[in-house]
Motif scaffolding. Structure first.
Motif, PDB file in Angstrom:
ATOM      1  N   PHE A 181      -2.930  -0.524  -0.266  1.00 39.03           N
ATOM      2  CA  PHE A 181      -4.345  -0.216  -0.049  1.00 39.03           C
ATOM      3  C   PHE A 181      -4.795  -0.697   1.327  1.00 39.03           C
ATOM      4  N   ALA A 182      -4.258  -1.837   1.756  1.00 41.97           N
ATOM      5  CA  ALA A 182      -4.592  -2.347   3.082  1.00 41.97           C
ATOM      6  C   ALA A 182      -4.007  -1.460   4.171  1.00 41.97           C
ATOM      7  N   SER A 183      -2.797  -0.959   3.946  1.00 43.78           N
ATOM      8  CA  SER A 183      -2.186  -0.051   4.919  1.00 43.78           C
ATOM      9  C   SER A 183      -3.025   1.202   5.089  1.00 43.78           C
ATOM     10  N   ALA A 184      -3.474   1.754   3.980  1.00 47.79           N
ATOM     11  CA  ALA A 184      -4.296   2.966   4.049  1.00 47.79           C
ATOM     12  C   ALA A 184      -5.619   2.690   4.735  1.00 47.79           C
ATOM     13  N   ARG A 185      -6.259   1.578   4.385  1.00 51.40           N
ATOM     14  CA  ARG A 185      -7.563   1.289   4.976  1.00 51.40           C
ATOM     15  C   ARG A 185      -7.463   1.112   6.486  1.00 51.40           C
ATOM     16  N   ARG A 186      -6.413   0.442   6.945  1.00 50.66           N
ATOM     17  CA  ARG A 186      -6.273   0.241   8.391  1.00 50.66           C
ATOM     18  C   ARG A 186      -6.172   1.576   9.128  1.00 50.66           C
ATOM     19  N   LEU A 187      -5.392   2.511   8.601  1.00 48.73           N
ATOM     20  CA  LEU A 187      -5.244   3.790   9.290  1.00 48.73           C
ATOM     21  C   LEU A 187      -6.494   4.640   9.178  1.00 48.73           C
ATOM     22  N   MET A 188      -7.238   4.500   8.091  1.00 44.86           N
ATOM     23  CA  MET A 188      -8.502   5.220   7.977  1.00 44.86           C
ATOM     24  C   MET A 188      -9.525   4.648   8.949  1.00 44.86           C
ATOM     25  N   GLU A 189      -9.567   3.336   9.083  1.00 47.77           N
ATOM     26  CA  GLU A 189     -10.502   2.728  10.026  1.00 47.77           C
ATOM     27  C   GLU A 189     -10.150   3.074  11.467  1.00 47.77           C
ATOM     28  N   ALA A 190      -8.858   3.290  11.724  1.00 44.22           N
ATOM     29  CA  ALA A 190      -8.426   3.677  13.067  1.00 44.22           C
ATOM     30  C   ALA A 190      -8.675   5.154  13.348  1.00 44.22           C
ATOM     31  N   GLY A 191      -9.104   5.905  12.347  1.00 39.95           N
ATOM     32  CA  GLY A 191      -9.396   7.318  12.535  1.00 39.95           C
ATOM     33  C   GLY A 191      -8.185   8.224  12.506  1.00 39.95           C
ATOM     34  N   LEU A 192      -7.043   7.713  12.028  1.00 39.22           N
ATOM     35  CA  LEU A 192      -5.820   8.507  12.050  1.00 39.22           C
ATOM     36  C   LEU A 192      -5.666   9.383  10.818  1.00 39.22           C
ATOM     37  N   ILE A 193      -6.334   9.026   9.723  1.00 40.13           N
ATOM     38  CA  ILE A 193      -6.275   9.816   8.494  1.00 40.13           C
ATOM     39  C   ILE A 193      -7.656   9.841   7.850  1.00 40.13           C
ATOM     40  N   ASP A 194      -7.844  10.793   6.961  1.00 41.57           N
ATOM     41  CA  ASP A 194      -9.113  10.915   6.228  1.00 41.57           C
ATOM     42  C   ASP A 194      -8.972  10.552   4.754  1.00 41.57           C
ATOM     43  N   ALA A 195      -7.736  10.502   4.265  1.00 41.46           N
ATOM     44  CA  ALA A 195      -7.479  10.161   2.868  1.00 41.46           C
ATOM     45  C   ALA A 195      -6.040   9.696   2.769  1.00 41.46           C
ATOM     46  N   ALA A 196      -5.709   9.113   1.635  1.00 41.38           N
ATOM     47  CA  ALA A 196      -4.332   8.653   1.455  1.00 41.38           C
ATOM     48  C   ALA A 196      -3.968   8.639  -0.023  1.00 41.38           C
ATOM     49  N   VAL A 197      -2.716   8.928  -0.287  1.00 44.02           N
ATOM     50  CA  VAL A 197      -2.128   8.709  -1.602  1.00 44.02           C
ATOM     51  C   VAL A 197      -1.471   7.336  -1.551  1.00 44.02           C
ATOM     52  N   VAL A 198      -1.986   6.410  -2.346  1.00 45.02           N
ATOM     53  CA  VAL A 198      -1.418   5.061  -2.382  1.00 45.02           C
ATOM     54  C   VAL A 198      -0.985   4.763  -3.807  1.00 45.02           C
ATOM     55  N   GLY A 199      -0.146   3.761  -3.965  1.00 41.47           N
ATOM     56  CA  GLY A 199       0.288   3.389  -5.298  1.00 41.47           C
ATOM     57  C   GLY A 199       1.596   2.641  -5.251  1.00 41.47           C
ATOM     58  N   GLY A 200       2.278   2.644  -6.381  1.00 43.98           N
ATOM     59  CA  GLY A 200       3.549   1.950  -6.475  1.00 43.98           C
ATOM     60  C   GLY A 200       4.375   2.492  -7.623  1.00 43.98           C
ATOM     61  N   VAL A 201       5.684   2.465  -7.435  1.00 48.38           N
ATOM     62  CA  VAL A 201       6.614   2.896  -8.473  1.00 48.38           C
ATOM     63  C   VAL A 201       7.811   1.950  -8.458  1.00 48.38           C
ATOM     64  N   ASP A 202       8.145   1.411  -9.601  1.00 52.10           N
ATOM     65  CA  ASP A 202       9.379   0.654  -9.760  1.00 52.10           C
ATOM     66  C   ASP A 202       9.977   1.010 -11.105  1.00 52.10           C
ATOM     67  N   SER A 203      11.294   1.164 -11.130  1.00 48.93           N
ATOM     68  CA  SER A 203      11.968   1.588 -12.347  1.00 48.93           C
ATOM     69  C   SER A 203      13.070   0.602 -12.706  1.00 48.93           C
ATOM     70  N   LEU A 204      13.448   0.639 -13.963  1.00 46.63           N
ATOM     71  CA  LEU A 204      14.453  -0.289 -14.457  1.00 46.63           C
ATOM     72  C   LEU A 204      15.816  -0.026 -13.833  1.00 46.63           C
ATOM     73  N   CYS A 205      16.553  -1.089 -13.615  1.00 48.37           N
ATOM     74  CA  CYS A 205      17.901  -0.982 -13.077  1.00 48.37           C
ATOM     75  C   CYS A 205      18.653  -2.277 -13.400  1.00 48.37           C
ATOM     76  N   HIS A 206      19.966  -2.253 -13.231  1.00 51.15           N
ATOM     77  CA  HIS A 206      20.781  -3.426 -13.516  1.00 51.15           C
ATOM     78  C   HIS A 206      20.461  -4.571 -12.557  1.00 51.15           C
ATOM     79  N   THR A 207      20.258  -4.228 -11.293  1.00 52.08           N
ATOM     80  CA  THR A 207      20.012  -5.257 -10.274  1.00 52.08           C
ATOM     81  C   THR A 207      18.813  -6.119 -10.640  1.00 52.08           C
TER      82      THR A 207
END
Length: 411
Positions: A181-207
Motif C-alpha cells: 500500500f505504501a508503494s502504491a501511495r508513493r507512486l500515486m503521490e508522484a503522479g506516475l499512476i492513477d490507480a493500483a492493484v495491491v495485495g498479497g498472495v502466499d501459498s503452501l509449500c514444503h519450504t
C-alpha cells in the motif's frame, strides 16, 4: 519501558480509496464467505494433509486451488501461487472492476504492487524431484522467472489484465502484503499512476512448512494468539487484492479509505522482534500521525498476533504503550498466518469490519495471557467503527501499520 525515538513530524496526506477488494483464504472464497466466517467465529484450520508433508501441525489450506486453470497464453506462470491468485481475482467481480479502471485511466496508468514471501517455490520443489538422474538438470519446462521468482506474482497479474504501468513485488516477510500500500501511495503521490492493484498472495509449500518446523515455531494444534498457553503458529495460505484510487472529495458516505501508513525497521534481530515492541510502536505512531488521527479515535486493532511467545508479548507492549484499552484481536486463529499475504488479507478484513460494523473476535484463544495487558476480544460483535488499525510485522523487524477509516458525510 524504553521510550522509542519520536517519529518525524508527519503532515496528514491525502487518503486513498479502497474502491474494490476481495479475499480468499481457508475461511472463505470471496467476501461473503469471509464475512460470515468472521461473524460466526468459524475457523478454517485443519490437521496438515498438504501433499506429502509429515508434520504434527494445523494449516489453513484453500480448497480448489489445484482445479484452477490459467489461460493458455499465461501457461509460463503455472504454479500454485498464481492459481491461488487467479481464484481470488475472479471473486466479487474484482477482475471486472480492474478492467473498468483500465478503461477509465489507461493500461499504463495502473500499477501492480503485490506482496509474497515464497511465491511459486513449490514449483521449484517439484522440479527438483524431476531432475535428470545423470546430469541433475531441471526439467526443460521449468521456468524460474514465471514461477519461483517473487516477481512472478505481479508479472502474472499484470499480464492477466494487460496492464503496462509500474509493477513490483514486495518480499519483506510478513509485512509484505501491507507495505505494498505504501508503494502504491508513493507512486500515486508522484503522479506516475492513477490507480493500483495491491495485495498479497502466499501459498503452501514444503519450504515454508518444514522451515518454520525447523525453527520450532509450529503449534501442534490450531494457533491461539495472545493465549496464556500459546505455543506457536499455524501456517495458512491466502490471496487478497485491493484496487486503490485517489479518494473523491468529498468521499461518499461509507467509502473505505486508507488514511495512514507507518513503516519502521527494528534492526534488532534476524528473526525476533524488539522485546519492547519499539519498531511496532513507531509504525503505529507514524500511521496515526500521517492520518492526523489521535490514538483515542481508533476503535479496533487487528493485531499481527502470530501466537508465538515473543511476538505477541512485544506487540502487546507496543499496544499498551500507545493504544491502551483499545479493543483488539488477531484473526490468525481463523485463517492461520498467511505470511506474505497476511498484511493484505487482514487489511481486507479490516475493510469488511468498517463496512459492516463488525468487531471480529479472536477464535481458539480461551485464556488471554494476563501478562499481555490489552483489551483482547474473544467474541465477535456488531459495533460501528470509524477508524481501525491493521498491523503486519515481519522477520527481522520489518514493520507496517495501516490506518483505515470509513467516510461519514463529507470525509
Amino acid at each position: 519501558m524504553t521510550s522509542p525515538p519520536r517519529p518525524p513530524h508527519t503532515h496528514p496526506v491525502s487518503p486513498l480509496h479502497l474502491s474494490h477488494f476481495t479475499a480468499t483464504s481457508c475461511i472463505g472464497t470471496g467476501l461473503d464467505d469471509t464475512l460470515s466466517a468472521l461473524r460466526e467465529q468459524r475457523g478454517g484450520l485443519a490437521p496438515c494433509r498438504f501433499a506429502d508433508v509429515r508434520l504434527d501441525t494445523w494449516i489453513g489450506e484453500v480448497p480448489g486451488v489445484d482445479d484452477v486453470a490459467l489461460p493458455p497464453a499465461l501457461a509460463g506462470f503455472e504454479c500454485r501461487n498464481n492459481r491461488l491468485a487467479l481464484l481470488a481475482l475472479e471473486q466479487d467481480a474484482f477482475a471486472d472492476r480492474v478492467r473498468e479502471a483500465v478503461a477509465r485511466y489507461g493500461a499504463d496508468r495502473i500499477g501492480v504492487f503485490l506482496g509474497t514471501s515464497t511465491a511459486g517455490v513449490l514449483q521449484t520443489e517439484l522440479a527438483y524431484r524431476q531432475r535428470d538422474p545423470q546430469t541433475g538438470a531441471l526439467p526443460a519446462g521449468f521456468s524460474y522467472a514465471g514461477t519461483h521468482s517473487p516477481y512472478s506474482l505481479p508479472g502474472f497479474v499484470r499480464a492477466y489484465f494487460g496492464l503496462k504501468g509500474p509493477a513490483a513485488a514486495v518480499s519483506s516477510a510478513c509485512s509484505s502484503g501491507a507495505k505494498v500500500f505504501a508503494s502504491a501511495r508513493r507512486l500515486m503521490e508522484a503522479g506516475l499512476i492513477d490507480a493500483a492493484v495491491v495485495g498479497g498472495v502466499d501459498s503452501l509449500c514444503h519450504t515454508t512448512l518444514y522451515g518454520f518446523g525447523s525453527l520450532e515455531l509450529l503449534s501442534d494444534q490450531p494457533c491461539r494468539p495472545f493465549d496464556a498457553d500459546r505455543n506457536g503458529i499455524s501456517i495458512g495460505e491466502a490471496a487478497a487484492f485491493v484496487l486503490v484510487e485517489r479518494a473523491p472529495e468529498p468521499a461518499p458516505e461509507g467509502a473505505i479509505l486508507l488514511l495512514g501508513i507507518g513503516e519502521s525497521s527494528d534492526a534488532h534481530h534476524m528473526s525476533s522482534p524488539h522485546p519492547e515492541g519499539l519498531g511496532a510502536r513507531m509504525a503505529m505512531e507514524q500511521a496515526l500521525a500521517s492520518a492526523g488521527v489521535a490514538p483515542a479515535q481508533v476503535g479496533y486493532v487487528n493485531l499481527h498476533g502470530t501466537a508465538t511467545r515473543a511476538n505477541d508479548t512485544a506487540e502487546a507492549r507496543a499496544i499498551h504503550a500507545l493504544l491502551p484499552g483499545t479493543p483488539c484481536s488477531s484473526t490468525k486463529g481463523a485463517t492461520g498466518h498467511t505470511l506474505g499475504a497476511a498484511g493484505a488479507l487482514e487489511a481486507v478484513i479490516c475493510a469488511l469490519a468498517l463496512r459492516h460494523g463488525l468487531l471480529p473476535g479472536g477464535i481458539n484463544t480461551t485464556q488471554v495471557d494476563p501478562a499481555l495487558t490489552v483489551d483482547y476480544r474473544l467474541a465477535s460483535r456488531d459495533q460501528p467503527l470509524r477508524h481501525v488499525l491493521s498491523n503486519a510485522f515481519g522477520f527481522g523487524g520489518s514493520n507496517c501499520s495501516l490506518l483505515l477509516g470509513r467516510a461519514t458525510g463529507g470525509q
